[in-house]
Every structure is written in C-alpha cells, then in structure tokens.
Write a protein that holds these residues in place. Structure first.
Motif, PDB file in Angstrom:
ATOM      1  N   THR A 101      39.633  35.106  36.335  1.00  0.00           N
ATOM      2  CA  THR A 101      41.054  35.199  36.580  1.00  0.00           C
ATOM      3  C   THR A 101      41.643  34.921  38.161  1.00  0.00           C
ATOM      4  N   ALA A 102      40.929  35.424  38.852  1.00  0.00           N
ATOM      5  CA  ALA A 102      41.316  35.521  40.189  1.00  0.00           C
ATOM      6  C   ALA A 102      41.135  34.145  40.629  1.00  0.00           C
ATOM      7  N   SER A 105      43.700  31.586  39.296  1.00  0.00           N
ATOM      8  CA  SER A 105      45.088  31.806  39.933  1.00  0.00           C
ATOM      9  C   SER A 105      44.999  31.265  41.215  1.00  0.00           C
ATOM     10  N   ALA A 126      38.730  33.581  29.958  1.00  0.00           N
ATOM     11  CA  ALA A 126      39.853  34.213  30.869  1.00  0.00           C
ATOM     12  C   ALA A 126      40.326  33.294  31.851  1.00  0.00           C
ATOM     13  N   VAL A 130      44.617  31.703  32.245  1.00  0.00           N
ATOM     14  CA  VAL A 130      45.440  31.328  33.370  1.00  0.00           C
ATOM     15  C   VAL A 130      45.818  29.937  33.567  1.00  0.00           C
TER      16      VAL A 130
END
Lengths: 214, 214
Positions: A101-102, A105, A126, A130
């Motif tokens: 997710t990091a 994003s 995941a 996003v």
C-alpha cells in the motif's frame, strides 16, 4: 533527534543476519528509526503466491502482536503483498504500514499513470485497491522467487519489464517486491530508462515516518 | 550529502520573506533539499475558491518554466489545490509535485478511510481524484482564507472539524491547506484527538524526495 522504535517483519525466513536486517538498514539510513527486524518461520522462499501469502498471515500477526508488547512504536510489514496488514491493524494500537500500500500510494502521489512491476503473477490485491483505475499496466519479472531475483539475470529481466511498462505510457513504476529495494533496482532502472520509480522500502519508511512524526 | 535544488511556488502573494520561505524551511529541515521559494503576483489572500484557482494557473506555470530554466531539479506547487500541476507537468522536463495529490496519497498509504480537512468549500479536485472512493468524509474549517486561519480561533475551528471527521470513522486526516502545515496543525490535532494526520508540506517533500533520490 529522537529515534522511533520500529518493529520490521520480514516474510522471508532466514538465519543470515545481514539479509534479515537489510531493509532495516535502508530505513535507518533514511529515517529517524531504530529498527528491529524479525522474520516469520518456515518460509525460506518468501511470499510469492496466494498459498504462500495465506500461510504468512497468522505468522505476521503473531510477530506484530509480540513486538507491540515489547514496546515498538510502529510495525512495518516489509512485503509488497502486505500479508496480515488488515488483521494487524484491527488488533494493534500502534500504526501498521505495509510495503505494498505504501509504494502504491507514493507512486500515485506523483502520477495517475502507474505501472506495477511484479515478481510473480499479478499485482498484489492491496496495491490494486490503492491504485484502482490508475494502475494502467503491469509486468512480471520472469524469475521464480526473491532469491533468484537477486542475480544479474534477474536485473536484466527487471529492465526488460520496466521498458515494456514505459512503452505502455506509464509515468511512474511501483516496484511490487521489497527484494527489488535490496538490489537497488530503482536506481538501476532510472539509470537505464527515463522513468520515475517508487521503491517499496523507502515508501514504507515515508508513510511510517509521516504517521509518527506528528 | 548532495542537496537537490528545488523551486517552490507559493500561491499566496507576499513581501514578507519569512512567510514566503516558511514551507521551504520546513522542507529543508526534513529533506536533503536546497529550496528557493517564489510567489505568484497579485493574490494576497491565496487560492481558496474556483475563481482564485483559475487565476493562479497561468502564473504558477510561468514561475515553473522560469525556475526550470534557471536549473532547478524539481518544482513543488505548495498548495493543496495543485493549481497548474497538469499544465506544468506537460511542459516541464523535471518532476512537478503538488501538495494536494501528495498529501492525499500519503494518507492513502496508511488507510482507506481518509477524511479531508478543507479550508474552503470542498475537497480540491486533485485530491478527490487520488482518493476516489476512499474519501469517506470531509469537513470545512469556518475561516475565510489562509490568513484568518492562522489565529487561535482558526486552530479551534480545525480541532472541532477534525473531531467531526474522526466521528465519521476516518482513520487518517489529510490536511487540504498548506497554511495548516505552517501553523503545525498536524501535531496539534494529534495531541488533542487520537487520529493520524497527513501534512501537505511534509507530503510534497516525501514525494519529491522519492522521485529525485533514485
């Protein structure tokens, strides 16, 4: 400067201290973190399929709970598939950040034309969540697992796939495997191909640092 | 450590050097950047409506082109409405980062339950695009513009609105005004309410640093 105590979970089982601590070392070099790394047991080839992902979830959760009890201020699940992230978030009282997710994003913060470079079949769920419609192309490096990725052949395969992503109109590539951080793939891709790259270990550090810093 | 030369565009017209450089100072304290800040002319109350946004676009683009010519390595449009970002990206050969897309993406890196705290009517279009269905609540601080925000009354209004966002089920609040960075609103919200906060100036720095670092 105050250092934040971070517990980092590796989903690649290893006895090799250098390999175990390599993400933590990158993070400590870039953020005000004191990182302790632990790996889940009995997965010596990491997480690279639905089966290995599902196997990892309860083990990740166990380590996360253990490290929160020991006083860690944040938990990083340092794997782009984010195994156990939702489960850990529900149970823990400290921030939990996943590499997938990091990195998705961070890529989205620069462009809405994101390409994902995967180690295995397809983009982790995941990351898909996003990126949603801004995931415009994905490619898979033809290598079996994290270990075979870390060879010259693995690097050439990464460059070839990155070039395909660029040709698809991608403005930024999100690397969907933390093994690519370990081998410094982001710099190597940028040196050979004119495209921006988001690195999963740096991304997880950024998100965690933002959460703890305020 | 090598410092990256960053051109930072303020959309609040000011003669006050301290006010002009305040975002740059925050960035220099947190990232390996040498920041030069310039402001657009004739908008002494900033960007806070569709009209003021549209007026800012060509001025932002002009400054961005000028600073690229002078050798800057990246341009930050330090306003959560990201005025002129698409225009600048199309014309410039160096990375362009906007505070709005940056803060939205950093928030999304932590949770899919994002709330936006706005200065004016509603969430900027650029932030809405990034957050899509993960924007679950938005609130507006009842203050007229960036200048009236920077008072005790402004801070109380921010706390009140943040509390409403938390009650809506939000896990992370994205601050939709860089004036909130200047007044250190993220820390103050976190001190009073148990919720994570993404800061727009830190976020724009993170995204830019990730792009330049590799």
């Amino acid at each position: 400067m105050r250092l934040f105590n971070i517990g980092l979970i590796r989903v690649l089982t290893t006895d090799d201290k250098d390999l175990l601590n390599i993400h933590g070392k990158i993070l400590q070099g870039n953020f005000p973190f004191e990182v302790e790394s632990r790996c889940i047991p009995d997965q010596s080839t990491g997480v690279y399929s639905e089966e290995t992902h599902l196997k990892a979830v309860p083990k990740v959760l166990g380590l996360a709970i253990e490290m929160e009890k020991e006083g860690k201020e944040g938990i990083i699940i340092s794997c782009a598939a984010d195994p156990g992230i939702e489960e850990a978030k529900q149970v823990l009282g400290i921030p939990v950040v996943g590499a997938g997710t990091a990195v998705a994003s961070i890529a989205l913060g620069f462009s809405q034309k994101v390409g994902v470079l995967n180690l295995t079949e397809s983009t982790p769920e995941a990351m898909k969540q996003v990126l949603s419609k801004y995931l415009i192309a994905e490619e898979t490096v033809s290598t079996k697992n994290t270990l075979t990725l870390m060879t010259n052949e693995g690097m050439e395969s990464i460059i070839k796939s990155s070039l395909k992503l660029k040709k698809s109109g991608v403005e930024v590539i999100a690397l969907a495997c933390t093994g690519m951080s370990t081998m410094n793939a982001a710099s190597k891709i940028k040196d050979r191909i004119d495209v921006y790259v988001a690195d999963p270990v740096i991304a997880e550090g950024m998100i965690m640092w933002n959460l703890l810093n305020f």
